[in-house]
Design a protein around this motif. Sequence first.
Motif, PDB file in Angstrom:
ATOM      1  N   MET A   4      42.058  43.062  36.921  1.00 49.95           N
ATOM      2  CA  MET A   4      41.043  42.459  37.783  1.00 49.95           C
ATOM      3  C   MET A   4      40.707  41.067  37.278  1.00 49.95           C
ATOM      4  O   MET A   4      40.434  40.866  36.106  1.00 49.95           O
ATOM      5  CB  MET A   4      39.801  43.355  37.753  1.00 49.95           C
ATOM      6  CG  MET A   4      38.817  43.014  38.825  1.00 49.95           C
ATOM      7  SD  MET A   4      37.547  44.286  38.938  1.00 49.95           S
ATOM      8  CE  MET A   4      36.739  44.130  37.344  1.00 49.95           C
ATOM      9  N   LEU A   5      40.710  40.095  38.208  1.00 51.09           N
ATOM     10  CA  LEU A   5      40.535  38.710  37.783  1.00 51.09           C
ATOM     11  C   LEU A   5      39.071  38.284  37.676  1.00 51.09           C
ATOM     12  O   LEU A   5      38.717  37.468  36.862  1.00 51.09           O
ATOM     13  CB  LEU A   5      41.247  37.794  38.775  1.00 51.09           C
ATOM     14  CG  LEU A   5      42.771  37.810  38.719  1.00 51.09           C
ATOM     15  CD1 LEU A   5      43.335  36.979  39.839  1.00 51.09           C
ATOM     16  CD2 LEU A   5      43.261  37.322  37.384  1.00 51.09           C
ATOM     17  N   THR A   6      38.219  38.790  38.539  1.00 49.56           N
ATOM     18  CA  THR A   6      36.834  38.335  38.572  1.00 49.56           C
ATOM     19  C   THR A   6      35.893  39.499  38.813  1.00 49.56           C
ATOM     20  O   THR A   6      36.304  40.581  39.202  1.00 49.56           O
ATOM     21  CB  THR A   6      36.617  37.307  39.699  1.00 49.56           C
ATOM     22  OG1 THR A   6      37.167  37.843  40.889  1.00 49.56           O
ATOM     23  CG2 THR A   6      37.253  35.986  39.373  1.00 49.56           C
ATOM     24  N   ASP A   7      34.585  39.253  38.587  1.00 56.32           N
ATOM     25  CA  ASP A   7      33.594  40.300  38.811  1.00 56.32           C
ATOM     26  C   ASP A   7      33.298  40.433  40.301  1.00 56.32           C
ATOM     27  O   ASP A   7      33.432  39.483  41.058  1.00 56.32           O
ATOM     28  CB  ASP A   7      32.308  39.958  38.054  1.00 56.32           C
ATOM     29  CG  ASP A   7      32.532  40.040  36.558  1.00 56.32           C
ATOM     30  OD1 ASP A   7      33.301  40.921  36.138  1.00 56.32           O
ATOM     31  OD2 ASP A   7      31.955  39.222  35.823  1.00 56.32           O
TER      32      ASP A   7
ATOM     33  N   ALA B 165      44.144  48.125  47.198  1.00 54.74           N
ATOM     34  CA  ALA B 165      44.252  46.790  46.588  1.00 54.74           C
ATOM     35  C   ALA B 165      43.094  45.898  47.010  1.00 54.74           C
ATOM     36  O   ALA B 165      42.676  45.014  46.258  1.00 54.74           O
ATOM     37  CB  ALA B 165      45.580  46.154  46.973  1.00 54.74           C
ATOM     38  N   LEU B 166      42.562  46.113  48.201  1.00 58.16           N
ATOM     39  CA  LEU B 166      41.447  45.284  48.677  1.00 58.16           C
ATOM     40  C   LEU B 166      40.133  45.632  47.990  1.00 58.16           C
ATOM     41  O   LEU B 166      39.325  44.758  47.667  1.00 58.16           O
ATOM     42  CB  LEU B 166      41.262  45.506  50.185  1.00 58.16           C
ATOM     43  CG  LEU B 166      42.162  44.725  51.101  1.00 58.16           C
ATOM     44  CD1 LEU B 166      42.000  45.229  52.512  1.00 58.16           C
ATOM     45  CD2 LEU B 166      41.805  43.260  51.019  1.00 58.16           C
ATOM     46  N   ILE B 167      39.926  46.903  47.799  1.00 49.30           N
ATOM     47  CA  ILE B 167      38.646  47.354  47.254  1.00 49.30           C
ATOM     48  C   ILE B 167      38.500  46.953  45.783  1.00 49.30           C
ATOM     49  O   ILE B 167      37.399  46.684  45.304  1.00 49.30           O
ATOM     50  CB  ILE B 167      38.539  48.891  47.409  1.00 49.30           C
ATOM     51  CG1 ILE B 167      38.416  49.235  48.888  1.00 49.30           C
ATOM     52  CG2 ILE B 167      37.365  49.455  46.646  1.00 49.30           C
ATOM     53  CD1 ILE B 167      37.152  48.750  49.556  1.00 49.30           C
ATOM     54  N   MET B 168      39.639  46.885  45.088  1.00 50.39           N
ATOM     55  CA  MET B 168      39.588  46.588  43.635  1.00 50.39           C
ATOM     56  C   MET B 168      38.847  45.293  43.321  1.00 50.39           C
ATOM     57  O   MET B 168      37.868  45.304  42.561  1.00 50.39           O
ATOM     58  CB  MET B 168      41.014  46.557  43.054  1.00 50.39           C
ATOM     59  CG  MET B 168      41.612  47.932  42.841  1.00 50.39           C
ATOM     60  SD  MET B 168      43.361  47.844  42.477  1.00 50.39           S
ATOM     61  CE  MET B 168      43.337  47.230  40.817  1.00 50.39           C
TER      62      MET B 168
ATOM     63  N   PHE C 158      34.846  45.279  45.091  1.00 47.37           N
ATOM     64  CA  PHE C 158      33.777  46.108  44.541  1.00 47.37           C
ATOM     65  C   PHE C 158      33.953  46.392  43.053  1.00 47.37           C
ATOM     66  O   PHE C 158      33.082  47.006  42.430  1.00 47.37           O
ATOM     67  CB  PHE C 158      33.713  47.443  45.288  1.00 47.37           C
ATOM     68  CG  PHE C 158      33.171  47.320  46.682  1.00 47.37           C
ATOM     69  CD1 PHE C 158      31.810  47.349  46.936  1.00 47.37           C
ATOM     70  CD2 PHE C 158      34.027  47.156  47.749  1.00 47.37           C
ATOM     71  CE1 PHE C 158      31.319  47.230  48.211  1.00 47.37           C
ATOM     72  CE2 PHE C 158      33.538  47.048  49.038  1.00 47.37           C
ATOM     73  CZ  PHE C 158      32.180  47.074  49.273  1.00 47.37           C
ATOM     74  N   GLY C 159      35.080  45.980  42.498  1.00 49.32           N
ATOM     75  CA  GLY C 159      35.331  46.291  41.095  1.00 49.32           C
ATOM     76  C   GLY C 159      35.598  47.769  40.877  1.00 49.32           C
ATOM     77  O   GLY C 159      35.365  48.302  39.794  1.00 49.32           O
ATOM     78  N   LEU C 160      36.054  48.437  41.926  1.00 51.93           N
ATOM     79  CA  LEU C 160      36.323  49.875  41.826  1.00 51.93           C
ATOM     80  C   LEU C 160      37.815  50.109  41.624  1.00 51.93           C
ATOM     81  O   LEU C 160      38.628  49.269  41.994  1.00 51.93           O
ATOM     82  CB  LEU C 160      35.866  50.581  43.112  1.00 51.93           C
ATOM     83  CG  LEU C 160      34.367  50.535  43.406  1.00 51.93           C
ATOM     84  CD1 LEU C 160      34.081  51.087  44.800  1.00 51.93           C
ATOM     85  CD2 LEU C 160      33.597  51.314  42.359  1.00 51.93           C
ATOM     86  N   PRO C 161      38.180  51.257  41.066  1.00 55.32           N
ATOM     87  CA  PRO C 161      39.609  51.538  40.898  1.00 55.32           C
ATOM     88  C   PRO C 161      40.314  51.724  42.246  1.00 55.32           C
ATOM     89  O   PRO C 161      39.671  52.000  43.261  1.00 55.32           O
ATOM     90  CB  PRO C 161      39.635  52.828  40.075  1.00 55.32           C
ATOM     91  CG  PRO C 161      38.273  53.383  40.145  1.00 55.32           C
ATOM     92  CD  PRO C 161      37.331  52.283  40.471  1.00 55.32           C
TER      93      PRO C 161
END
Lengths: 590, 86
Positions: free
Chosen positions: A1-4, A145-148, A151-154
């Motif tokens: 993940m690149l950003t928060d 891939a979009l949700i990651m 929302f920072g979710l798996p």
Amino acid sequence: MLTDPSPLAMLIFLIFVGFTLGISFWFASKSKSSASYFAAGGQIPWFVNGVAFAGDYLSAASFLGICGMIARYGYDGFLYSIGFLAGWVVALFVIAEPLKRMGRYTFADALNSRFQSRAVTFAAGLSALVVSAFYLIPQMVGAGALIMPLFGLPHWMGVIAVGLVVTVIVVSAGMVSTTYVQFIKGALLVLFSGLITILILNRGLTSTDDPVAMQPQVLTVTTSGEKLIDGTPLGSGAGQARIRGVGQLASLAKGPNGEDRTSTGPLSPWGFLQELNQSQVILWNENTQSTEKGKVTTYSPIVVSGQEVLMPGRSPLFQGIKSDSIWPKLNFISLMLALFAGTASLPHVLIRYYTVKDGRAARQSTVVGIATIGVFYILTLFLGLGAMTGGNIDLTDSNMAAPLLARTFGELPFALVSAIAFTTVLGTVSGLIVAASGAVVHDLLVGWLQIPLSDHQKVRFGKLVALLVSVMAIGLGIWFQKFNASFLVGWAFSVAASANLPALVMVLFWRRTTGAGVAASVLVGMLSSLTWILLSQETFQNVYGYAKNDAAQMALVPFSQPGIVTIPLGFLVVIVVSLLTRPQPATENE
Amino acid sequence: MHFDHQPVNESAPQSLASQQGNARLGMRLFIFYTSLYSLFVAISAFSFSSLAIPLFGVPAAVTAGFGLILGAIVLAVLYARACTSE
């Protein structure tokens, strides 16, 4: 993940999804009969249906997969754009009008219109179910891939989220709400892709001399499952590290007076391509090895010419076309054949011909669809190349390139693009589930098993099947997480083209075709293409988990794309079996 | 084995001529576009270096790709305008 995760992005995203659900519930109150649930009562206006074609067709593979592949490898992703659009030529010029005249709800209706054969109904229904399931996989992978980043979710939570929302849409109202969700999503997708392209062109191209841009990155997944970036635990907290966003130019061409430049300023669309053609681009090679510590993936920078980026042959999938070996060339031809022949064979595309009133409306809506889809595919090249040079590619997931590109322009574009991409997945998955549901209820339960169902019962069974297909799609989306969405869609096209196209074309154009020939062709095409895929190197490597060299040795077929063998096989079977069997009278039951 | 030149007709006889005319036009355009697409695929597979030839300042691969996409849109619009209604 690149950003928060960003609260603004989350808010906009939730508003979008809420709006989509609101539309579904509104149409649910208007949609009660089975004709309305499965085919929108044949009353969708042709222009709406045309844009909905685009909304249905421009799936996660198109938006996320193609952009991701272009961002990582250049022109290779554009080959999918060309093939996907070319397939619509078959749909418009050959299939649209006669198909509309021959069916009511499903692809099987059309295929079986001359035979009333249970064998044809079974084969076509099963094929529609299998192809829809295959096509669902990349959509669910894209959803995760979009949700990651949003929302920072798996990944798996994203897959479950889209599964739940789609279930609500499909179970609530069927084809009517699905059509309008696809219409809105198709229009927004093209509009916002155009806006992001304008932002890319306005930003122009910039080169970097930062030495960090040329430093390799190493991702280690330990035997206990922990992820390390260059030896440091992955994460955004203290003592943790993120994978570095990449995508830079090493240098630009000299200016008109021979001066060195680091930035071009705003560019025209063709000027952007011409500047890139003369630049040097930093791309990334990927090498994965199994060690005692776990699986170690090294990402190494390599500087290539812009001209090479604008040519095919850089991705692992297409590298072989530059070699002298015949097998990679046949693999390439096979994929391009499947993309060309597959569009007109996809059940969820074909059922959209039954949502308009007549052949003329079917033709007009296809033209609108082609124009909308064509414009989008041209934009994919700029989106992908914009991501390639935008400095925010996540090397661990090519499917995230488009949303992360939008993030380089701010949180608002990121939120909007993510929301639109999510509704992209919703629109396509909804259509697929309606198609699968129709195939099971109309073709398998009523047509093949001959279970008498009232209109009300058909809708109830349809919704139950939609629920089951959604659960299956969630499972498959989690299992296939590591695949590029476009690559997976290539397989779905191969199965669809092998199973459905030969039978459909022969029913339309050869009077000697028999029901037995059609049924045999569909079953042989479907099973042979599925078997070919399951025995290919890519499946051994990415599904069964073997190392690349082991997978190459264990593969039982010489290349991974089956179309060049299995599509002609489908034609051969329908011709031979038809010649060996007697033409049925119109009312005969097999 | 005899192939019909038009789709097997399943609808009302009064629209037969219109359907057959549309089908003939569609088939001609299909053959034309399929030839272009096949040529592009064949060049990509067997004459890879040809794709590097500059056309309008970019490799021919890009120009050909744009041409195939825009060509499909143009042919679709022409077909829609030329077709007679049922």
